[in-house]
Design an enzyme around this catalytic site. Structure first.
Site, short mmCIF file in Angstrom:
data_model
loop_
_atom_site.label_atom_id
_atom_site.label_comp_id
_atom_site.label_asym_id
_atom_site.label_seq_id
_atom_site.Cartn_x
_atom_site.Cartn_y
_atom_site.Cartn_z
N GLU A 87 16.51 -2.82 71.64
CA GLU A 87 17.38 -2.85 70.46
C GLU A 87 17.14 -1.57 69.67
OE1 GLU A 87 17.01 -6.34 67.99
OE2 GLU A 87 17.77 -7.68 69.56
N GLU A 96 12.19 -11.85 70.80
CA GLU A 96 11.18 -11.46 69.80
C GLU A 96 10.26 -12.64 69.48
OE1 GLU A 96 13.35 -9.86 66.43
OE2 GLU A 96 13.41 -7.87 67.32
#
Ligand SMILES: *[C@@H]1O[C@H](CO)[C@@H](O)[C@H](O)[C@H]1NC(C)=O
Ligand SMILES: *[C@@H]1O[C@H](CO)[C@@H](O)[C@H](O)[C@H]1NC(C)=O
Ligand SMILES: *[C@@H]1O[C@H](CO)[C@@H](O)[C@H](O)[C@H]1NC(C)=O
Ligand SMILES: *[C@@H]1O[C@H](CO)[C@@H](O)[C@H](O)[C@H]1NC(C)=O
Ligand SMILES: *[C@@H]1O[C@H](CO)[C@@H](O)[C@H](O)[C@H]1NC(C)=O
Length: 629
Positions: free
Chosen positions: A260, A180
């Site tokens: 995710e 991320e």
């Protein structure tokens, strides 16, 4: 038969090539992964080997396999393996290769996420705190000092993965670069290009390298790179097609991937326990699978932040994460299947064959009842052997990192510079207590300084009295712009308007002596140095208990406030029932003994009950009442 047996024996890539070499690539025309030339999608779950005792890895992986998953997704926490620069540990609970062997044995594919930054609600997002030895280091950027440390770590880690890549006969199908990164302010494309080159150098040109970011342009903008496959993450939503639109703006062709998909959420101390409905999670999964996407469920089993490993977030105030990382995931913290798992399995079975046979049942959980504990003594009375060497003598406080003590506790000691007949605030005007300071004067406990919450404690005393502030590191921030989270007293303390000077700073090694059998090896000779008559503050307690049938259990410390617990020398984590919501600590069967007396050691930091007891229950309590700060 001959050549087949030969192959099984050799397990060499040479042998594989005699038939057809395994391959895992991306088909941009058909928008799918290609596994050995066939369109393929993975349904995967995240599991953190670093949050589960090694003896339970196989059991957990088996349950994931039985749910119908064909892959698992794994982070590697750098700080768990390189605690000091250049000192690597891949043994026992850190034996990554053993864990990977088990995935291979069970026929699960692996999606690796080696970082270097992983977030994971883990101390400093997996970065080693020793990086902060260079105070002005710029983390997750092209800062040469940061990159040198990354290069050195990756030169150890990545070669371990190479022979395990799918194209080399192993089961690793893809590898994530960073994590991320688009959520981080630096937006340093040269850093991402450096990592890309580094991963290619050690892993070769064949393996699929990818990035994961939140599914919005403001995340994807800085997190993606031309040469890395773009994936996104998001939780249960009504319309997955719509959710994937952001990914498509950055990755117009190729398979859709949610790296995710949130099955639950983490807990913070002092914040309501997170729960999400099995129905919503399974419907959201179905919605994703209907788009043809590959998906990884985060988490499939959360596990436990044993020891001091939990991270923290910063949102208006510093928010440390609980010891339990149960995550309300399909497998509980203790590895038991839940209704959520069954609902997920039912959804998966609509899209691919799930292994037949029942899901292994929950392992038995044991109620061992109530035991009484004895006081060992105040922490300050044990300094002669808890303090690792002589104290630092300094004008003004130094940090944990200055003292090269990265976790746990340090004691800061000075004298009252003058008589204090009236209650006067001892305060950190700079909000510089990272993260909690337990304040005593001459052995009497006055209260707690807490980062962002309690900046002063009122004290009295005479000139020359000892002032002791035991500072607890509650876990480094793992997400956002505040990753450089120095610990200890990072600012001066003042008494009224006087800045306190002339400190003795003791780095404490508490885990070493406890792993070595202290305080139980003292036998009945407990009162080593009864100088302080205890009136609260940091005090050690101990107890013993017998176990006939060894199994998992959950420790409750009734009426205790806050502290740390060890069982048979293993640090099972922080307890804080006075704050909630977590009330019990998971005690894995692997640390208990049926042949010897089991030893429990408690470091209570504030106030223990008058009759100190410990209770072992057969079920967890993670949703206790929240108490005021
Ligand atoms: C989901 O979103 C897509 C793209 O925005 C849209 O075309 C589709 O109609 C939506 N589906 C539902 C069931 O709302
Ligand atoms: C504090 O402790 C010191 C050293 O033990 C002692 O000399 C002093 O009298 C104590 N002060 C008070 C107020 O009890
Ligand atoms: C503490 O105060 C002294 C004297 O004002 C100053 O030199 C020092 O930098 C301060 N330390 C911290 C950590 O703020
Ligand atoms: C508990 O402590 C005693 C005394 O040191 C020791 O003999 C025993 O082995 C310990 N028990 C376990 C299970 O480690
Ligand atoms: C906590 O969870 C248990 C088990 O799910 C439930 O029975 C109980 O009512 C919950 N307690 C609170 C305070 O929400």
């Amino acid at each position: 038969m001959g050549p087949v047996i030969l192959c099984l024996l050799l397990v060499s890539s040479l042998c594989q090539q005699a038939w057809s070499s395994p391959s895992f690539t991306i088909d941009f025309a058909r928008n799918c992964f290609l596994k050995d030339g066939q369109c393929f999608r993975y349904i995967s779950g995240s599991i953190h080997y670093f949050r589960i005792p090694a003896s339970a890895w196989k059991d957990r992986l088996q349950k994931m396999y039985m749910t119908g998953l064909n892959a698992v997704q794994i982070y590697v926490p750098w700080n768990f393996h390189e605690a000091q620069p250049g000192v690597f540990n891949f043994r026992e609970d850190r034996d990554l290769e053993h864990f990977l062997d088990l995935t291979m044995e069970l026929g699960l594919l692996v999606i690796m996420r080696p970082g270097p930054y992983i977030c994971a609600e883990w101390d400093m997002g997996g970065l080693p705190a020793w990086l902060l030895n260079k105070k002005d280091i710029s983390l997750r950027s092209s800062d040469p000092d940061y990159l040198n440390a990354v290069d050195s770590w990756m030169s150890v880690l990545l070669p371990k993965l190479r022979s395990r890549l799918y194209s080399n006969g192993g089961n690793i199908i893809s590898v994530q670069v960073e994590n991320e990164y688009g959520s981080f302010h630096a937006c340093d494309y040269s850093y991402m290009r450096h990592l890309n080159a580094l991963f290619r150098l050690y892993l070769g040109d064949d393996v699929v390298l990818f990035t994961t970011d939140g599914n919005a342009d403001y995340f994807l903008k800085c997190g993606t790179l031309q040469d890395l496959y773009t994936t996104v993450d998001f939780g249960p939503v009504a319309n997955a097609t719509k959710a994937f639109e952001a990914m498509r703006r950055y990755q117009p062709r190729g398979p859709l991937v949610n790296s995710e998909y949130y099955t639950g959420w983490l807990d913070y101390w002092g914040v309501k326990h997170s729960q999400s409905s099995a129905l919503q999670v399974s419907l959201g999964l179905q919605n994703i699978l209907e788009t043809g996407a590959s998906v990884n469920m985060y988490m499939f089993e959360g596990g436990t932040n044993f020891g001091y490993w939990n991270g923290a977030d910063f949102s208006k105030i510093y928010q440390p994460i609980t010891t339990s990382y149960d995550y309300d995931a399909p497998l509980t913290e203790a590895g038991d299947p839940t209704d959520k798992l069954l609902a997920i399995r039912a959804v998966i079975s609509k899209f691919q064959t799930v292994p037949s046979g029942p899901i292994p049942p929950p392992t038995p959980k044991f109620y061992y009842g109530l035991i009484s504990l004895q006081k060992v003594g105040a922490l300050v009375d044990q300094l002669d052997f808890l303090a690792a060497g002589a104290p630092y003598v300094t004008d003004y406080p130094i940090t944990f990192e200055d003292a090269k003590q990265y976790f746990g506790f340090m004691l800061y000691r000075t004298h009252l510079p003058l008589n204090v007949p009236l209650y006067t605030p001892l305060s950190s005007q700079a909000n510089g207590v990272h993260d909690r300071g337990y304040v005593s004067v001459n052995g009497s406990f006055y209260g707690v300084l807490e980062r962002d919450v309690a900046k002063a404690v009122k004290v009295t005393g005479k000139a020359g009295d000892w002032v002791d502030v035991l500072v607890e590191n509650m876990g480094r921030i793992n997400y956002g712009g505040d990753l450089k989270d120095f610990k200890g007293l990072v600012g001066n303390l003042t008494l009224g308007t006087n800045t306190l000077k002339d400190w003795l700073v003791y780095p404490l090694n508490i885990d070493g002596p406890i792993a070595g059998g202290w305080p139980h090896i003292l036998g009945n000779n407990l009162l080593r140095n009864p100088r302080t008559e205890n009136t609260g503050g940091p005090v050690f307690y101990r107890g013993t208990f017998k176990v006939i049938d060894v199994g998992d259990t959950f420790l409750k410390l009734p009426q205790w406030s806050k502290g740390q617990v060890w069982i048979n020398g293993f640090n099972i984590g922080r307890y804080w029932p006075a704050r909630g919501p977590q009330v019990t600590l998971y005690v894995p069967s692997s640390i208990l003994s049926s042949s010897e007396m089991n030893n429990i050691t408690v470091l209570e930091l504030e106030n223990a009950p008058e009759l100190p007891t410990a209770l072992f229950l057969d079920r967890p309590i993670l949703n206790g009442t929240l108490r005021g700060k």
